[in-house]
Design a protein around this motif. Sequence first.
Motif, PDB file in Angstrom:
ATOM      1  N   GLU A  90       0.872  -1.292  -0.180  1.00  0.00           N
ATOM      2  CA  GLU A  90      -0.062  -0.012  -0.029  1.00  0.00           C
ATOM      3  C   GLU A  90       0.880   1.121  -0.146  1.00  0.00           C
ATOM      4  N   TRP A  91       1.891   1.430   0.706  1.00  0.00           N
ATOM      5  CA  TRP A  91       2.815   2.396   0.890  1.00  0.00           C
ATOM      6  C   TRP A  91       3.624   2.544  -0.568  1.00  0.00           C
ATOM      7  N   LYS A  92       3.837   1.641  -1.335  1.00  0.00           N
ATOM      8  CA  LYS A  92       4.495   1.582  -2.810  1.00  0.00           C
ATOM      9  C   LYS A  92       3.289   2.438  -3.577  1.00  0.00           C
ATOM     10  N   HIS A  93       2.084   1.755  -3.456  1.00  0.00           N
ATOM     11  CA  HIS A  93       0.893   2.214  -4.222  1.00  0.00           C
ATOM     12  C   HIS A  93       0.762   3.581  -4.183  1.00  0.00           C
ATOM     13  N   GLN A  94       1.089   4.240  -2.969  1.00  0.00           N
ATOM     14  CA  GLN A  94       0.646   5.486  -2.699  1.00  0.00           C
ATOM     15  C   GLN A  94       1.651   6.472  -3.113  1.00  0.00           C
ATOM     16  N   LEU A  95       3.007   5.915  -3.029  1.00  0.00           N
ATOM     17  CA  LEU A  95       4.121   6.891  -3.131  1.00  0.00           C
ATOM     18  C   LEU A  95       5.083   6.595  -4.107  1.00  0.00           C
ATOM     19  N   HIS A  96       5.256   5.460  -4.583  1.00  0.00           N
ATOM     20  CA  HIS A  96       6.511   5.360  -5.613  1.00  0.00           C
ATOM     21  C   HIS A  96       6.242   5.917  -6.931  1.00  0.00           C
ATOM     22  N   ASP A  97       5.013   6.140  -7.317  1.00  0.00           N
ATOM     23  CA  ASP A  97       5.166   6.687  -8.710  1.00  0.00           C
ATOM     24  C   ASP A  97       5.410   8.199  -8.654  1.00  0.00           C
ATOM     25  N   PHE A  98       5.804   8.859  -7.488  1.00  0.00           N
ATOM     26  CA  PHE A  98       6.307  10.285  -7.575  1.00  0.00           C
ATOM     27  C   PHE A  98       7.627  10.311  -7.779  1.00  0.00           C
ATOM     28  N   TYR A  99       8.486   9.172  -7.733  1.00  0.00           N
ATOM     29  CA  TYR A  99      10.019   9.364  -7.526  1.00  0.00           C
ATOM     30  C   TYR A  99      10.604   8.973  -8.935  1.00  0.00           C
ATOM     31  N   ASP A 100      11.340   9.977  -9.281  1.00  0.00           N
ATOM     32  CA  ASP A 100      12.285   9.540 -10.533  1.00  0.00           C
ATOM     33  C   ASP A 100      13.587  10.474 -10.340  1.00  0.00           C
ATOM     34  N   PRO A 101      14.818   9.771 -10.293  1.00  0.00           N
ATOM     35  CA  PRO A 101      14.800   8.285 -10.305  1.00  0.00           C
ATOM     36  C   PRO A 101      14.394   7.596  -9.027  1.00  0.00           C
ATOM     37  N   PHE A 102      14.219   6.304  -9.016  1.00  0.00           N
ATOM     38  CA  PHE A 102      13.897   5.568  -7.863  1.00  0.00           C
ATOM     39  C   PHE A 102      14.987   5.648  -6.862  1.00  0.00           C
ATOM     40  N   PRO A 103      14.588   5.811  -5.424  1.00  0.00           N
ATOM     41  CA  PRO A 103      15.795   6.190  -4.429  1.00  0.00           C
ATOM     42  C   PRO A 103      16.288   4.876  -3.990  1.00  0.00           C
ATOM     43  N   THR A 104      17.555   5.104  -3.510  1.00  0.00           N
ATOM     44  CA  THR A 104      18.307   4.111  -2.807  1.00  0.00           C
ATOM     45  C   THR A 104      18.014   4.447  -1.378  1.00  0.00           C
ATOM     46  N   VAL A 105      17.868   3.306  -0.851  1.00  0.00           N
ATOM     47  CA  VAL A 105      17.596   3.303   0.675  1.00  0.00           C
ATOM     48  C   VAL A 105      18.806   2.951   1.302  1.00  0.00           C
ATOM     49  N   GLU A 106      19.371   3.533   2.275  1.00  0.00           N
ATOM     50  CA  GLU A 106      20.566   3.129   3.260  1.00  0.00           C
ATOM     51  C   GLU A 106      20.045   2.968   4.538  1.00  0.00           C
ATOM     52  N   HIS A 107      20.944   2.369   5.340  1.00  0.00           N
ATOM     53  CA  HIS A 107      20.745   2.107   6.689  1.00  0.00           C
ATOM     54  C   HIS A 107      22.212   2.506   7.418  1.00  0.00           C
ATOM     55  N   PHE A 108      21.769   2.998   8.682  1.00  0.00           N
ATOM     56  CA  PHE A 108      22.962   3.534   9.544  1.00  0.00           C
ATOM     57  C   PHE A 108      22.831   3.259  10.934  1.00  0.00           C
ATOM     58  N   GLU A 109      23.674   3.054  11.598  1.00  0.00           N
ATOM     59  CA  GLU A 109      23.778   2.729  13.068  1.00  0.00           C
ATOM     60  C   GLU A 109      24.816   3.837  13.715  1.00  0.00           C
ATOM     61  N   ASN A 110      24.387   4.143  15.036  1.00  0.00           N
ATOM     62  CA  ASN A 110      25.017   5.257  15.573  1.00  0.00           C
ATOM     63  C   ASN A 110      26.250   4.732  16.250  1.00  0.00           C
ATOM     64  N   VAL A 111      27.231   6.032  16.032  1.00  0.00           N
ATOM     65  CA  VAL A 111      28.638   5.567  16.453  1.00  0.00           C
ATOM     66  C   VAL A 111      28.698   6.397  17.758  1.00  0.00           C
ATOM     67  N   PRO A 112      29.262   5.549  18.778  1.00  0.00           N
ATOM     68  CA  PRO A 112      29.303   6.287  20.211  1.00  0.00           C
ATOM     69  C   PRO A 112      30.239   7.441  20.269  1.00  0.00           C
ATOM     70  N   LEU A 113      30.054   8.276  20.766  1.00  0.00           N
ATOM     71  CA  LEU A 113      31.154   9.342  20.728  1.00  0.00           C
ATOM     72  C   LEU A 113      31.889   9.656  22.043  1.00  0.00           C
ATOM     73  N   GLU A 114      31.302   8.935  23.005  1.00  0.00           N
ATOM     74  CA  GLU A 114      31.808   8.791  24.374  1.00  0.00           C
ATOM     75  C   GLU A 114      32.743   7.572  24.695  1.00  0.00           C
ATOM     76  N   GLU A 115      34.096   7.587  24.829  1.00  0.00           N
ATOM     77  CA  GLU A 115      34.799   6.517  25.082  1.00  0.00           C
ATOM     78  C   GLU A 115      34.088   5.605  26.471  1.00  0.00           C
ATOM     79  N   MET A 116      34.163   4.276  26.065  1.00  0.00           N
ATOM     80  CA  MET A 116      33.605   3.292  26.905  1.00  0.00           C
ATOM     81  C   MET A 116      34.758   3.178  28.045  1.00  0.00           C
ATOM     82  N   GLY A 117      34.371   2.894  29.189  1.00  0.00           N
ATOM     83  CA  GLY A 117      34.911   2.486  30.519  1.00  0.00           C
ATOM     84  C   GLY A 117      35.211   3.532  31.109  1.00  0.00           C
TER      85      GLY A 117
END
Length: 101
Positions: free
Chosen positions: A74-101
């Motif tokens: 349903e998400w695709k049906h509602q939104l995907h026709d708007f995009y040109d080019p079709f988007p690339t999805v990337e995933h990220f994880e947090n990098v701790p900025l405080e030293e452990m210990g």
Amino acid sequence: MILEAVMLQVKQGMEEEYEEAFRQASTIISSMKGYISHELQRCIEVNGKYLLLVKWETLEDHTVGFRQSSEYQEWKHQLHDFYDPFPTVEHFENVPLEEMG
């Protein structure tokens, strides 16, 4: 927590229609297991360019739980026709900025 980041390019002249469709489709993604939050940012310099940020509890909550669901169809049906080019999805994880210990 995993951050899904997607740079979206919406077809010229369809920005307002897209934003309204996205508002409506937001109820789909926000109801999914593992969903934490999402936001859509509009680029100031480039018309039709958006940044979608979605926070998920795990990578699988997005790649399996959402992407392989009927809700995603349903998400695709509602939104995907708007995009040109079709988007690339990337995933990220947090990098701790405080030293452990």
